[in-house]
Write an enzyme that holds these catalytic residues in place. Sequence first.
Site, mmCIF file in Angstrom:
data_model
loop_
_atom_site.group_PDB
_atom_site.id
_atom_site.type_symbol
_atom_site.label_atom_id
_atom_site.label_comp_id
_atom_site.label_asym_id
_atom_site.label_seq_id
_atom_site.Cartn_x
_atom_site.Cartn_y
_atom_site.Cartn_z
ATOM 1 N N HIS A 273 0.836 -1.213 0.000
ATOM 2 C CA HIS A 273 0.000 0.000 0.000
ATOM 3 C C HIS A 273 0.872 1.266 0.000
ATOM 4 C CE1 HIS A 273 -3.285 -2.725 0.500
ATOM 5 N NE2 HIS A 273 -2.914 -3.064 1.722
ATOM 6 N N ASP A 324 -4.866 -8.584 -3.075
ATOM 7 C CA ASP A 324 -5.134 -8.312 -1.666
ATOM 8 C C ASP A 324 -6.384 -9.018 -1.133
ATOM 9 O OD1 ASP A 324 -5.249 -7.237 0.852
ATOM 10 O OD2 ASP A 324 -5.045 -5.153 0.266
#
Length: 456
Positions: A273, A324
């Site tokens: 991220h 993810d």
Amino acid sequence: MTDAMSPPAFHAAHALLPDGWARDVRLQVRDGCIASVDAGVPAQRSDTAVEILVPGLPNLHSHAFQRGMAGLTEIGGGDGDSFWSWRELMYRFLARLVPDAVEAIAAQAYMEMLESGFTRVGEFHYLHHDADGNAYADPAEMSARIAAAAAQTGIGLTLLPVFYAHADFGGAAPNPAQRRLIHDVDGFARLLEGARGALASLPDAVLGMAPHSLRAVTGDELSALLPLNDGPVHIHIAEQLREVDACVAWSGLRPVRWLYEHAAVDARWCLVHATHIDEDERARIVASQAVAGLCPITEANLGDGLFPMQAFAREGGRFGVGSDSNVLIDAAEELRLLEYGQRLSLRGRNVIAPDASRSSGRFLFDGAVAGGAQALGVAAGLQVGASADLLELDATHPALVGRSGDALLDSWVFAARNGALRTVWRHGRACVSGGRHHQRDAITARFAQALRGVLG
Ligand code: NGQ
Ligand code: ZN
């Protein structure tokens, strides 16, 4: 068909090599890896002949089990609905999973990855213990289930066993919903050993590790973990503003800054991220050669914010993409949304590729192949020594018809709905043909049965 004497070989009219498109490319494969690459040569009689060949994309960040809750968290909770309320629902789902269900859900997720063009997954694996938080008789039971799902589907696996010990910065005690995740450093060392054993029968698995986040690990623990293994190191970082604020309140430093002050972050690392970074933090990531692990579909779904991709790409930052939460598994769409997030916020077109004449699809694809491979500890692309992880684009698909070169990638990423991938070879073997995984029916039936048990 390949004859018994010569190693299997592929011949592509057009292939994307590390230095660009080439014509009439012949790849020989030995033990699942590329043994030779020759351009401008004719096909031999026994070659598998294709029109358009590109390397498979690495998926550098997955929590496979979350595929089983996809679509079940899309009801708003009023003003309070957020990443953190999503996480509570995710913990409730996780509490119900037995090893069989984890294996069945992971197989479904990995099959979908292969069908979309991901040929290796970085499994950021933290569901270790039973429902009461006790270790299984084999402490690496859940790791073995992940390995079994990889074996069944054929996907390449980089297993990243997760160290998780605390609920928040400063070593706060974990909360009860996290009991299936927790280790101390010695227990984690044993888990790593068990995980190594669980991977032994996979042809080219890689073992790394993942301190979950700066919330879940203290500085001392981080220092103790890093020498335990020399593979890739992945960490969630600076995904939500609340996390940045909490880190500043605790330490006086923003999370990425704190990490660089307390660990020797280098090309072994993947910062997952890294959404909320300032210019100084961005410069440090670029200089360290760590990979930014971007997960555009999940980051949009969870309302994380936008990574400063345009600036990062212009500075030469390394990146890859991950699915993810697996709320939707689609390799091309991860690249598309990465670009579209920047277009929407910067109000321009073709905003990531650094020089004006570059194709966006090509820049994103090349970057994600190279950065993803680095983050997963393997060689990248169609070169000697790399695994023969290959995608055949369908030259007759309406979105691709009449295209050549980079326009093929642009059209796949921006203009094809689905069905643009015809065949996927993993480690030299076909596992998807005509867009379908060879074991789709069995995998999906087992997934459906497992989900009925979990949700029923
Ligand atoms: C995870 N997922 O570990 O699954 C996390 C949520 C957390 C994402 N960050 C949990 N997307 O970060 O505490
Ligand atoms: Zn994650």
